[in-house]
Design an enzyme around this catalytic site. Structure first.
Site, short mmCIF file in Angstrom:
data_model
loop_
_atom_site.label_atom_id
_atom_site.label_comp_id
_atom_site.label_asym_id
_atom_site.label_seq_id
_atom_site.Cartn_x
_atom_site.Cartn_y
_atom_site.Cartn_z
N SER A 22 0.83 -1.21 0.00
CA SER A 22 0.00 0.00 0.00
C SER A 22 0.86 1.25 0.00
O SER A 22 1.98 1.25 0.54
CB SER A 22 -0.87 -0.01 1.26
OG SER A 22 -1.45 1.25 1.47
N TYR A 47 -2.04 -0.02 10.04
CA TYR A 47 -2.27 -0.60 8.71
C TYR A 47 -0.99 -0.48 7.86
O TYR A 47 -0.51 -1.46 7.29
CB TYR A 47 -3.45 0.10 8.03
CG TYR A 47 -3.60 -0.28 6.57
CD1 TYR A 47 -3.93 -1.58 6.20
CD2 TYR A 47 -3.39 0.66 5.55
CE1 TYR A 47 -4.05 -1.94 4.86
CE2 TYR A 47 -3.52 0.31 4.22
CZ TYR A 47 -3.84 -0.99 3.88
OH TYR A 47 -3.95 -1.34 2.56
N1 LIG Z 1 -8.44 -0.30 -2.43
C1 LIG Z 1 -7.35 0.45 -2.20
O1 LIG Z 1 -7.34 1.66 -2.45
C2 LIG Z 1 -6.09 -0.19 -1.68
C3 LIG Z 1 -4.97 0.65 -1.51
C4 LIG Z 1 -3.79 0.09 -1.03
C5 LIG Z 1 -3.73 -1.25 -0.75
N2 LIG Z 1 -4.83 -2.05 -0.91
C6 LIG Z 1 -4.71 -3.47 -0.59
O2 LIG Z 1 -5.21 -4.21 -1.69
C7 LIG Z 1 -5.80 -5.42 -1.22
C8 LIG Z 1 -7.21 -5.52 -1.71
O3 LIG Z 1 -7.95 -4.40 -1.22
P1 LIG Z 1 -9.47 -4.14 -1.56
O4 LIG Z 1 -9.65 -2.69 -1.71
O5 LIG Z 1 -9.92 -5.07 -2.61
O6 LIG Z 1 -10.11 -4.54 -0.15
P2 LIG Z 1 -11.38 -5.47 0.19
O7 LIG Z 1 -11.60 -5.31 1.66
O8 LIG Z 1 -12.50 -5.16 -0.72
O9 LIG Z 1 -10.84 -6.92 -0.14
C9 LIG Z 1 -10.14 -7.72 0.78
C10 LIG Z 1 -10.86 -9.07 0.87
O10 LIG Z 1 -10.10 -9.90 1.73
C11 LIG Z 1 -10.98 -10.63 2.54
N3 LIG Z 1 -10.27 -10.98 3.78
C12 LIG Z 1 -9.92 -10.16 4.79
N4 LIG Z 1 -9.30 -10.85 5.76
C13 LIG Z 1 -9.24 -12.15 5.33
C14 LIG Z 1 -8.73 -13.35 5.90
N5 LIG Z 1 -8.16 -13.36 7.12
N6 LIG Z 1 -8.86 -14.49 5.19
C15 LIG Z 1 -9.45 -14.50 3.96
N7 LIG Z 1 -9.98 -13.40 3.40
C16 LIG Z 1 -9.87 -12.23 4.07
C17 LIG Z 1 -12.16 -9.71 2.79
O11 LIG Z 1 -13.35 -10.43 3.10
C18 LIG Z 1 -12.26 -8.96 1.47
O12 LIG Z 1 -13.22 -9.55 0.61
C19 LIG Z 1 -5.65 -5.40 0.30
O13 LIG Z 1 -4.48 -6.10 0.63
C20 LIG Z 1 -5.49 -3.93 0.60
O14 LIG Z 1 -4.79 -3.73 1.82
C21 LIG Z 1 -6.01 -1.55 -1.37
#
Ligand SMILES: NC(=O)c1ccc[n+]([C@@H]2O[C@H](COP(=O)([O-])OP(=O)(O)OC[C@H]3O[C@@H](n4cnc5c(N)ncnc54)[C@H](O)[C@@H]3O)[C@@H](O)[C@H]2O)c1
Length: 327
Positions: free
Chosen positions: A129, A154
């Site tokens: 991130s 985070y």
């Molecule tokens: N969306 C953004 O702007 C952004 C920015 C930086 C980093 N990220 C990273 O990208 C990745 C995806 O983010 P996103 O926006 O799709 O988030 P999201 O919350 O929509 O997707 C994450 C998914 O992981 C699942 N999850 C969480 N804990 C879990 C566990 N212990 N076991 C199995 N499944 C689990 C959740 O149910 C969810 O569906 C994450 O690692 C997030 O930290 C996202």
């Protein structure tokens, strides 16, 4: 190719899994469908994936080590892993810190341990991130910059994931790529993020909460550009350069434009056809004032080329929001 996508019911995981299926890969999806936000939205994404041939799903909590190890025995051979499951969200990490350790530290270690044991695995791609840049003032944020000033737990867990991966790539020579995503938005987006929160409130005639009185800038990245970057990364596993150069790389995936928050809000107002009521608030603990991605390395090594300005991406997000919610 068979690819495991963790967090497949999540925002980015759903889009990545869809794109992999569209190009003919077999996708094994994993998600625990937790209730951090609307579970129906996760189920609706999953239902779409399950309509597509080549997709199988395992409901699994990666923070539950024993259950995860047993599941990996059932899942069988894998060529690649795209690990996106995590407890996301900066602000939530101030109130629910343990959720971040379980999902982002234990969950990441479970994936690294699985990588050691999968003989056919060619590459692990995992989500980091922009939050790892924390309090850095030098802009744009570059991969070479020091990242030892996290402003939230985070961000600290995501930096820990990078360091754990570097150690495993060194010890076990599994190719790994960490992707630092910058504020991703688009259709099927997350209900806890600004595009969704603002659109929902503006359409309902309710005030939007604007932190630091709107004096913030973000590198907003459209989901299709992120998907292009994730697939390009998956297709380019880093080579093993020997003892001093283990097969581990980090890249920024951003739009390479730092947009004023008020311009972003203006775009949403325009797409909604309504003015926002602004609730101007002070800076929130854990937040950063500005993000801006230097994407030189991703462009050179992966051919990453984001092409969606917010002027195009926001209308597409708002159109999806209205259709999905009948708003
Ligand atoms: N969306 C953004 O702007 C952004 C920015 C930086 C980093 N990220 C990273 O990208 C990745 C995806 O983010 P996103 O926006 O799709 O988030 P999201 O919350 O929509 O997707 C994450 C998914 O992981 C699942 N999850 C969480 N804990 C879990 C566990 N212990 N076991 C199995 N499944 C689990 C959740 O149910 C969810 O569906 C994450 O690692 C997030 O930290 C996202």
């Amino acid at each position: 190719m068979t690819v495991l996508v963790t967090g497949a019911a999540g925002f980015i995981g759903f889009h990545v899994a869809s794109a992999l299926l569209a190009r003919g890969e077999r996708v094994v999806g994993v998600d625990n469908l937790n209730a951090y936000y609307d579970v129906d939205l996760k189920k609706a994404r999953l239902a779409r994936l399950e309509e597509t041939p080549g997709f199988t799903f395992h409901r699994l909590d990666l923070g539950d080590r024993a259950a995860a190890e047993a599941a990996f025995d059932r899942i069988g051979p894998l060529d690649g892993i795209v690990h996106l499951a995590a407890q996301a969200g900066v602000r939530h990490s101030l109130t629910e810190p343990h959720a971040y350790i379980e999902a982002n530290i234990t969950g990441h270690l479970v994936i690294l341990e699985a990588c050691r044991r999968l003989p056919d695995l060619k590459h692990l791609v995992y989500a980091s991130s922009s939050s790892v840049y924390g309090g850095n003032r030098k802009l744009p944020f570059a991969i070479e910059d020091p990242v030892d000033r996290p402003l939230s737990l985070y961000g600290a867990t995501k930096r820990a994931d990078e360091l754990m991966s570097a150690a495993y790539a060194h010890l076990f020579r599994v190719p790994m790529t960490g992707l630092r995503f910058f504020t991703v938005y688009g259709p099927w987006g997350r209900p806890d993020m600004s595009a969704y929160l603002f659109t929902k409130a503006i359409l309902a005639g309710e005030p939007i909460r604007v932190f630091n009185k709107g004096d913030m800038r973000r590198d907003f990245t459209y989901i299709d550009d992120i998907v292009q970057g994730v697939l390009a990364a998956l297709d380019h596993p880093p080579s093993d350069g020997g003892e001093d150069a283990p097969p581990h790389r980090l890249y920024n995936l951003g739009n390479h434009r730092s947009e004023p928050l008020m311009r972003f809000i203006g775009m949403i107002e325009e797409a909604c056809g309504r003015k926002a009521k602004l609730d101007l608030l002070p800076m929130q603990p854990g937040d950063v004032r500005e993000t801006f991605a230097d994407i030189t390395a991703a462009a050179n090594d992966l051919g990453f080329a984001p092409r969606t300005p917010i002027d195009e991406g926001i209308p597409q997000f708002v159109a999806w929001f209205r259709e999905y919610h009948g708003a």
